[in-house]
Motif scaffolding. Structure first.
Motif, PDB file in Angstrom:
ATOM      1  N   ARG A 151       0.839  -1.211   0.000  1.00 30.48           N
ATOM      2  CA  ARG A 151       0.000   0.000   0.000  1.00 30.48           C
ATOM      3  C   ARG A 151       0.869   1.255   0.000  1.00 30.48           C
ATOM      4  N   THR A 152       1.949   1.213   0.778  1.00 26.65           N
ATOM      5  CA  THR A 152       2.866   2.357   0.809  1.00 26.65           C
ATOM      6  C   THR A 152       3.502   2.572  -0.558  1.00 26.65           C
ATOM      7  N   ALA A 153       3.918   1.480  -1.207  1.00 28.66           N
ATOM      8  CA  ALA A 153       4.517   1.578  -2.542  1.00 28.66           C
ATOM      9  C   ALA A 153       3.523   2.144  -3.548  1.00 28.66           C
ATOM     10  N   ALA A 154       2.270   1.745  -3.440  1.00 30.31           N
ATOM     11  CA  ALA A 154       1.253   2.246  -4.360  1.00 30.31           C
ATOM     12  C   ALA A 154       1.021   3.747  -4.165  1.00 30.31           C
ATOM     13  N   ARG A 155       0.970   4.190  -2.918  1.00 32.09           N
ATOM     14  CA  ARG A 155       0.796   5.629  -2.656  1.00 32.09           C
ATOM     15  C   ARG A 155       1.978   6.425  -3.198  1.00 32.09           C
ATOM     16  N   GLU A 156       3.187   5.923  -2.957  1.00 37.52           N
ATOM     17  CA  GLU A 156       4.371   6.630  -3.445  1.00 37.52           C
ATOM     18  C   GLU A 156       4.413   6.625  -4.961  1.00 37.52           C
ATOM     19  N   GLY A 157       3.973   5.540  -5.574  1.00 35.18           N
ATOM     20  CA  GLY A 157       3.936   5.492  -7.029  1.00 35.18           C
ATOM     21  C   GLY A 157       3.050   6.579  -7.611  1.00 35.18           C
ATOM     22  N   ARG A 158       1.865   6.723  -7.051  1.00 36.89           N
ATOM     23  CA  ARG A 158       0.952   7.764  -7.537  1.00 36.89           C
ATOM     24  C   ARG A 158       1.553   9.151  -7.327  1.00 36.89           C
ATOM     25  N   ARG A 159       2.173   9.363  -6.156  1.00 32.40           N
ATOM     26  CA  ARG A 159       2.771  10.670  -5.861  1.00 32.40           C
ATOM     27  C   ARG A 159       3.913  10.987  -6.802  1.00 32.40           C
ATOM     28  N   LEU A 160       4.813  10.016  -7.027  1.00 37.58           N
ATOM     29  CA  LEU A 160       6.003  10.256  -7.833  1.00 37.58           C
ATOM     30  C   LEU A 160       5.639  10.511  -9.289  1.00 37.58           C
ATOM     31  N   VAL A 161       4.741   9.727  -9.831  1.00 37.02           N
ATOM     32  CA  VAL A 161       4.327   9.928 -11.226  1.00 37.02           C
ATOM     33  C   VAL A 161       3.708  11.314 -11.386  1.00 37.02           C
ATOM     34  N   SER A 162       2.896  11.721 -10.417  1.00 35.64           N
ATOM     35  CA  SER A 162       2.280  13.051 -10.478  1.00 35.64           C
ATOM     36  C   SER A 162       3.326  14.152 -10.340  1.00 35.64           C
ATOM     37  N   ALA A 163       4.308  13.947  -9.451  1.00 34.90           N
ATOM     38  CA  ALA A 163       5.335  14.972  -9.228  1.00 34.90           C
ATOM     39  C   ALA A 163       6.196  15.188 -10.468  1.00 34.90           C
ATOM     40  N   LEU A 164       6.504  14.132 -11.172  1.00 32.94           N
ATOM     41  CA  LEU A 164       7.349  14.267 -12.364  1.00 32.94           C
ATOM     42  C   LEU A 164       6.560  14.816 -13.543  1.00 32.94           C
ATOM     43  N   GLY A 165       5.274  14.557 -13.587  1.00 29.18           N
ATOM     44  CA  GLY A 165       4.457  15.067 -14.669  1.00 29.18           C
ATOM     45  C   GLY A 165       4.826  14.440 -16.006  1.00 29.18           C
ATOM     46  N   LYS A 166       4.384  15.095 -17.058  1.00 28.42           N
ATOM     47  CA  LYS A 166       4.687  14.607 -18.404  1.00 28.42           C
ATOM     48  C   LYS A 166       6.056  15.130 -18.819  1.00 28.42           C
ATOM     49  N   LEU A 167       6.966  14.197 -19.054  1.00 27.92           N
ATOM     50  CA  LEU A 167       8.348  14.556 -19.374  1.00 27.92           C
ATOM     51  C   LEU A 167       8.672  14.229 -20.819  1.00 27.92           C
ATOM     52  N   TYR A 168       9.493  15.078 -21.432  1.00 25.85           N
ATOM     53  CA  TYR A 168      10.119  14.694 -22.694  1.00 25.85           C
ATOM     54  C   TYR A 168      11.562  14.334 -22.372  1.00 25.85           C
ATOM     55  N   TYR A 169      11.899  13.061 -22.500  1.00 25.63           N
ATOM     56  CA  TYR A 169      13.239  12.631 -22.112  1.00 25.63           C
ATOM     57  C   TYR A 169      13.896  11.753 -23.173  1.00 25.63           C
ATOM     58  N   ASP A 170      13.391  11.807 -24.396  1.00 23.52           N
ATOM     59  CA  ASP A 170      13.987  11.028 -25.480  1.00 23.52           C
ATOM     60  C   ASP A 170      15.453  11.415 -25.628  1.00 23.52           C
ATOM     61  N   GLY A 171      16.336  10.433 -25.632  1.00 29.67           N
ATOM     62  CA  GLY A 171      17.766  10.679 -25.761  1.00 29.67           C
ATOM     63  C   GLY A 171      18.477  10.944 -24.452  1.00 29.67           C
ATOM     64  N   THR A 172      17.743  10.903 -23.334  1.00 34.05           N
ATOM     65  CA  THR A 172      18.324  11.214 -22.027  1.00 34.05           C
ATOM     66  C   THR A 172      18.903   9.978 -21.362  1.00 34.05           C
ATOM     67  N   GLY A 173      20.047  10.152 -20.700  1.00 31.87           N
ATOM     68  CA  GLY A 173      20.631   9.098 -19.877  1.00 31.87           C
ATOM     69  C   GLY A 173      20.543   9.481 -18.413  1.00 31.87           C
ATOM     70  N   LEU A 174      20.265   8.500 -17.554  1.00 29.11           N
ATOM     71  CA  LEU A 174      20.119   8.748 -16.122  1.00 29.11           C
ATOM     72  C   LEU A 174      20.848   7.685 -15.316  1.00 29.11           C
ATOM     73  N   ALA A 175      21.290   8.074 -14.130  1.00 32.14           N
ATOM     74  CA  ALA A 175      21.689   7.122 -13.097  1.00 32.14           C
ATOM     75  C   ALA A 175      21.047   7.593 -11.811  1.00 32.14           C
ATOM     76  N   CYS A 176      20.160   6.783 -11.261  1.00 29.89           N
ATOM     77  CA  CYS A 176      19.476   7.095 -10.010  1.00 29.89           C
ATOM     78  C   CYS A 176      20.177   6.323  -8.904  1.00 29.89           C
ATOM     79  N   VAL A 177      20.791   7.046  -7.966  1.00 29.76           N
ATOM     80  CA  VAL A 177      21.685   6.426  -6.979  1.00 29.76           C
ATOM     81  C   VAL A 177      21.102   6.591  -5.587  1.00 29.76           C
TER      82      VAL A 177
END
Length: 339
Positions: A151-177
């Protein structure tokens, strides 16, 4: 010896060494939108289209994702087993996973079992409890709901997706540490500050520069839970040598949004690359464990959010992804394809 091949919706039957005849299964030419055309699908079925066979899969599975509830109900009425498997899942699983609640209801009304465990121990019904329609099915008394952690993961999932919004990230590289800040990341990479007119010109048009030069410039940003290393024009943060250095005594998820082939993910843990060629934001793998199934459902078509969540990063907005970062730095010259 009888052999059967399926090619683009046409079953080809014949004998070894003999002539091969084409046997149309009746679905040739049905595109994605065609599965919403109830009258068209019904006419095909009445003329002999096979309700059990479509190309390399099953029509009901296809319709559960792309079709209308009316088409789903019509196909469900004509198949032998509404819970038949294709690729290890049922049509109801596909409808729930792809967030087609109306199609899921049509399948349940036709007798599909919402509580049959399929992938990673999850059933379609239990998975739906973590999504936007938790009341999709009536849960039997003997069925367990979500755990507190889920349940906690589901709540955080909804929050995080909403916080990031619609992104254009084609061609982007990331490392999440996980667990280190921007300063720690810079020290681990032995990077140096990048600044001045040269940086401004690079940021204005990075594709005008030689790739060997532009790939060495990355952005680093501290976020709740850790840090994000980013490069809006290239894959440098996902290179094995970068991930290995960043992940010492921790874990990180690397992603490159390849304009040609889609999102490519990898996992590094304590200096070792432990998984490669992953597909963040896509469906769970057939052999996925429970956590991967839930994350794939929560972050469907949200590859950046999936990558951040894997490392436990709790971004409040998209600045770490789209910029400007806390700091632009330059990587030292070395072979980063070496792990």
């Amino acid at each position: 010896m009888l052999g059967v091949q399926v090619v683009r919706g046409v079953a080809r039957t014949g004998t070894e060494g003999g002539m091969v005849a084409d046997q149309d299964d009746g679905w040739a030419g049905v595109g994605w939108e065609g599965w919403q055309d109830y009258e068209g699908i019904r006419r095909r079925l009445d003329r002999g289209a096979d309700p059990e066979v479509w190309g390399g899969g099953r029509p009901l599975h296809r319709a559960s994702v792309f079709g209308s509830p009316e088409v789903v109900a019509e196909l469900a009425r004509r198949v032998t087993d509404v819970d038949a498997l294709a690729g290890g899942t049922t049509a109801l699983w596909e409808a729930v996973l792809c967030r087609r609640p109306d199609n899921a209801r049509a399948l349940a009304a036709a007798g599909a079992d919402p509580w049959r465990p399929l992938v990673g121990g999850w059933s379609p019904g239990r998975l739906s409890l973590a999504g936007p329609t938790p009341d999709l099915f009536v849960m039997p008394e003997e069925e367990r709901g979500l755990t507190e952690a889920e349940r906690t993961a589901a709540r955080e999932g909804r929050r995080l997706v909403s916080a990031l919004g619609k992104l254009y990230y084609d061609g982007t590289g990331l490392a999440c540490v996980a667990g280190i800040d921007a300063g720690d990341a810079i020290r681990r990479l032995e990077a140096t500050p990048a600044e001045g007119d040269g940086l401004d010109e690079l940021l204005e048009d990075p594709y005008a520069y030689d790739m060997d030069d532009s790939l060495r410039i990355i952005g680093v940003t501290t976020v709740p839970g850790g840090c994000v290393v980013t490069q809006p024009w290239g894959y440098a943060p996902k290179m094995p040598g970068v991930l290995a250095r960043l992940s010492v005594d921790t874990v990180c998820y690397g992603m490159y949004s390849n304009p040609k082939s889609g999102n490519q993910g990898s996992i590094a843990r304590n200096g070792t690359i432990e998984a490669w060629d992953l597909h963040p934001g896509g469906p769970p793998r057939p052999q996925a464990g429970s956590q991967e199934v839930l994350a794939s459902y929560l972050y469907q078509s949200s590859a950046v959010a999936y990558s951040c969540a894997f490392a436990g990063l709790r971004l409040a907005d998209a600045r770490a992804i789209v910029g400007p970062p806390d700091m632009w730095v330059e990587l030292p010259q070395r072979d980063y394809w070496e792990r």
